[in-house]
Scaffold this motif. Structure first.
Motif, PDB file in Angstrom:
ATOM      1  N   LEU A   1       5.252 -21.069   2.104  1.00  0.00           N
ATOM      2  CA  LEU A   1       6.068 -22.246   2.385  1.00  0.00           C
ATOM      3  C   LEU A   1       7.318 -22.154   1.526  1.00  0.00           C
ATOM      4  CD1 LEU A   1       6.614 -25.152   3.492  1.00  0.00           C
ATOM      5  CD2 LEU A   1       5.438 -25.988   1.437  1.00  0.00           C
ATOM      6  N   MET A   2       8.479 -22.389   2.139  1.00  0.00           N
ATOM      7  CA  MET A   2       9.724 -22.438   1.381  1.00  0.00           C
ATOM      8  C   MET A   2      10.442 -23.747   1.701  1.00  0.00           C
ATOM      9  SD  MET A   2      13.014 -19.829   1.212  1.00  0.00           S
ATOM     10  CE  MET A   2      12.094 -18.549   0.369  1.00  0.00           C
ATOM     11  N   ILE A   3      10.767 -24.509   0.662  1.00  0.00           N
ATOM     12  CA  ILE A   3      11.531 -25.747   0.795  1.00  0.00           C
ATOM     13  C   ILE A   3      12.890 -25.531   0.145  1.00  0.00           C
ATOM     14  CG2 ILE A   3      11.648 -28.210   0.252  1.00  0.00           C
ATOM     15  CD1 ILE A   3       9.363 -27.596   2.106  1.00  0.00           C
ATOM     16  N   VAL A   4      13.957 -25.861   0.871  1.00  0.00           N
ATOM     17  CA  VAL A   4      15.312 -25.730   0.344  1.00  0.00           C
ATOM     18  C   VAL A   4      15.975 -27.098   0.370  1.00  0.00           C
ATOM     19  CG1 VAL A   4      17.532 -24.562   0.551  1.00  0.00           C
ATOM     20  CG2 VAL A   4      15.439 -23.387   1.281  1.00  0.00           C
ATOM     21  N   VAL A   5      16.563 -27.491  -0.759  1.00  0.00           N
ATOM     22  CA  VAL A   5      17.317 -28.742  -0.839  1.00  0.00           C
ATOM     23  C   VAL A   5      18.708 -28.426  -1.369  1.00  0.00           C
ATOM     24  CG1 VAL A   5      17.447 -31.080  -1.761  1.00  0.00           C
ATOM     25  CG2 VAL A   5      15.201 -30.037  -1.316  1.00  0.00           C
ATOM     26  N   SER A   6      19.725 -28.801  -0.610  1.00  0.00           N
ATOM     27  CA  SER A   6      21.114 -28.613  -1.022  1.00  0.00           C
ATOM     28  C   SER A   6      21.798 -29.977  -1.052  1.00  0.00           C
ATOM     29  CB  SER A   6      21.840 -27.676  -0.042  1.00  0.00           C
ATOM     30  OG  SER A   6      23.217 -27.577  -0.367  1.00  0.00           O
ATOM     31  N   THR A   7      22.161 -30.424  -2.245  1.00  0.00           N
ATOM     32  CA  THR A   7      22.773 -31.740  -2.399  1.00  0.00           C
ATOM     33  C   THR A   7      23.358 -31.847  -3.802  1.00  0.00           C
ATOM     34  OG1 THR A   7      22.410 -34.131  -2.209  1.00  0.00           O
ATOM     35  CG2 THR A   7      20.636 -32.829  -3.200  1.00  0.00           C
ATOM     36  N   HIS A   8      23.872 -33.022  -4.131  1.00  0.00           N
ATOM     37  CA  HIS A   8      24.251 -33.294  -5.511  1.00  0.00           C
ATOM     38  C   HIS A   8      23.000 -33.566  -6.343  1.00  0.00           C
ATOM     39  CE1 HIS A   8      28.562 -33.424  -4.815  1.00  0.00           C
ATOM     40  NE2 HIS A   8      28.393 -34.275  -3.813  1.00  0.00           N
ATOM     41  N   GLY A   9      23.101 -33.343  -7.636  1.00  0.00           N
ATOM     42  CA  GLY A   9      22.005 -33.650  -8.530  1.00  0.00           C
ATOM     43  C   GLY A   9      22.538 -34.169  -9.854  1.00  0.00           C
ATOM     44  N   VAL A  10      21.674 -34.850 -10.592  1.00  0.00           N
ATOM     45  CA  VAL A  10      22.055 -35.365 -11.908  1.00  0.00           C
ATOM     46  C   VAL A  10      20.978 -34.949 -12.905  1.00  0.00           C
ATOM     47  CG1 VAL A  10      23.377 -37.284 -10.944  1.00  0.00           C
ATOM     48  CG2 VAL A  10      20.958 -37.598 -11.438  1.00  0.00           C
ATOM     49  N   THR A  11      21.001 -35.544 -14.091  1.00  0.00           N
ATOM     50  CA  THR A  11      20.070 -35.154 -15.142  1.00  0.00           C
ATOM     51  C   THR A  11      18.622 -35.418 -14.741  1.00  0.00           C
ATOM     52  OG1 THR A  11      20.353 -37.333 -16.145  1.00  0.00           O
ATOM     53  CG2 THR A  11      21.737 -35.554 -16.988  1.00  0.00           C
TER      54      THR A  11
END
Length: 315
Positions: A149-159
């Motif tokens: 299983l591969m999950i990809v998340v592309s977005t902004h991130g913070v601490t």
């Protein structure tokens, strides 16, 4: 084999001088007696590949070895698909004005899925609520026919482990996606993923520091503590089988350009360049070679090494 091997490649695998020079070859593989027939000549596969349990193998060797003969890797045989890639890309935000073009990320991830032999699912611009709905739906799915299983998340991130959904109010700290609680943990509970690698690619900032290659591991103490507490709670447990790749180290920013996010772009280039199957250690080495001291890798309770891309399922 008919699709993958021409005469020159076959000659390289067999003893020198076996063939006259030719531009085409007809090949077939018999799984029952482990033999290969090329241009009406039959060869025993075990004679072609001399396998020593203590010998370091190269990528060509892995293509013809099953998990019983190569027990240090998660098995790929016996599954209908190499894996399933589920992607979440955010490029429009209700409370942020710096929307970015993620079309390149979409193209790069679709290419990787096809190249690796993964089934591909894409979601664009989920709110936190729709994101959790999609995660819950897939976390309850039967993954029996998938090796990975591969999950990809592309977005902004913070601490910490916080990621930004379409409706996240960053200024008032509302509606964040929490990586370990909301993304990783639901899949850990799925019985059809037991003893299978669960791979998470996270393209997004993890703090406000700029990229400092000369000293990348200096992070805000509170940020690092929050991150580790979340990770230990949801990932650091026996049988997790989790491999995580971050586009930046904790506390630092990552970047996206017109050609895509740094991690996703580099991942695509490495997958395109390396011969199959790709060892997990080879993948890490090549990612580091292309972007030194930029990415962070987290390996939680992996019982074996991961192989990407079995040759008979590659497009």
């Amino acid at each position: 084999l008919k699709q993958l091997l021409d005469a020159e490649e076959i000659k390289a695998r067999l003893s020198e001088g076996t063939y006259e020079s030719s531009s085409e070859a007809n090949a077939s593989f018999n799984q029952d007696d482990r033999s290969i027939e090329v241009n009406s000549n039959q060869f025993d596969l075990d004679d072609i590949i001399e396998y020593d349990q203590n010998q370091e193998l190269n990528s060509d060797d892995y293509a013809f070895l099953d998990s019983q003969r190569c027990p240090n890797f998660y098995p790929l045989e016996g599954y209908e698909h190499n894996g399933k890639m589920i992607c979440f890309i955010m490029n429009e935000f209700d409370y942020l004005c710096d929307d970015f073009n993620s079309r390149a990320d979409e193209d790069n991830l679709e290419f990787c899925a096809k190249r690796l032999g993964y089934e591909y699912v894409l979601y664009l611009n989920d709110t936190k609520e729709s994101f959790k709905e999609h995660i819950t739906k897939h976390a309850e799915e039967d993954f029996s026919k998938f090796a990975h299983l591969m999950i990809v998340v592309s977005t902004h991130g913070v601490t910490g482990d916080r990621l930004v959904a379409k409706n996240t109010d960053v200024g008032n700290r509302k509606r964040f996606i929490h990586l370990y609680e909301d993304v990783v943990n639901p899949f850990y509970k799925n019985p059809s993923l037991k003893n299978k690698p669960k791979i998470f690619l996270i393209q997004g900032c993890r703090g406000s520091y700029g990229v400092k290659k000369e000293n990348p591991m200096i992070v805000n103490t509170n940020t690092n503590e929050d991150n580790l507490n979340s990770e230990n709670r949801y990932v650091s447990k026996e049988g997790a089988d989790v491999f995580m790749i971050f586009s930046s180290v904790a506390g630092y920013q990552s970047y996206s350009t017109s050609v895509g996010g740094t991690l996703i772009t580099t991942f695509k280039n490495v997958v395109e360049m390396l011969p199959f199957p790709i060892k997990q250690s080879e993948l890490k080495a090549e990612l580091n070679k292309h972007m030194p001291n930029t990415f962070e890798f987290r390996e939680q309770c992996l019982s074996k090494e991961i192989l990407f891309g079995r040759v008979d399922r590659i497009t």
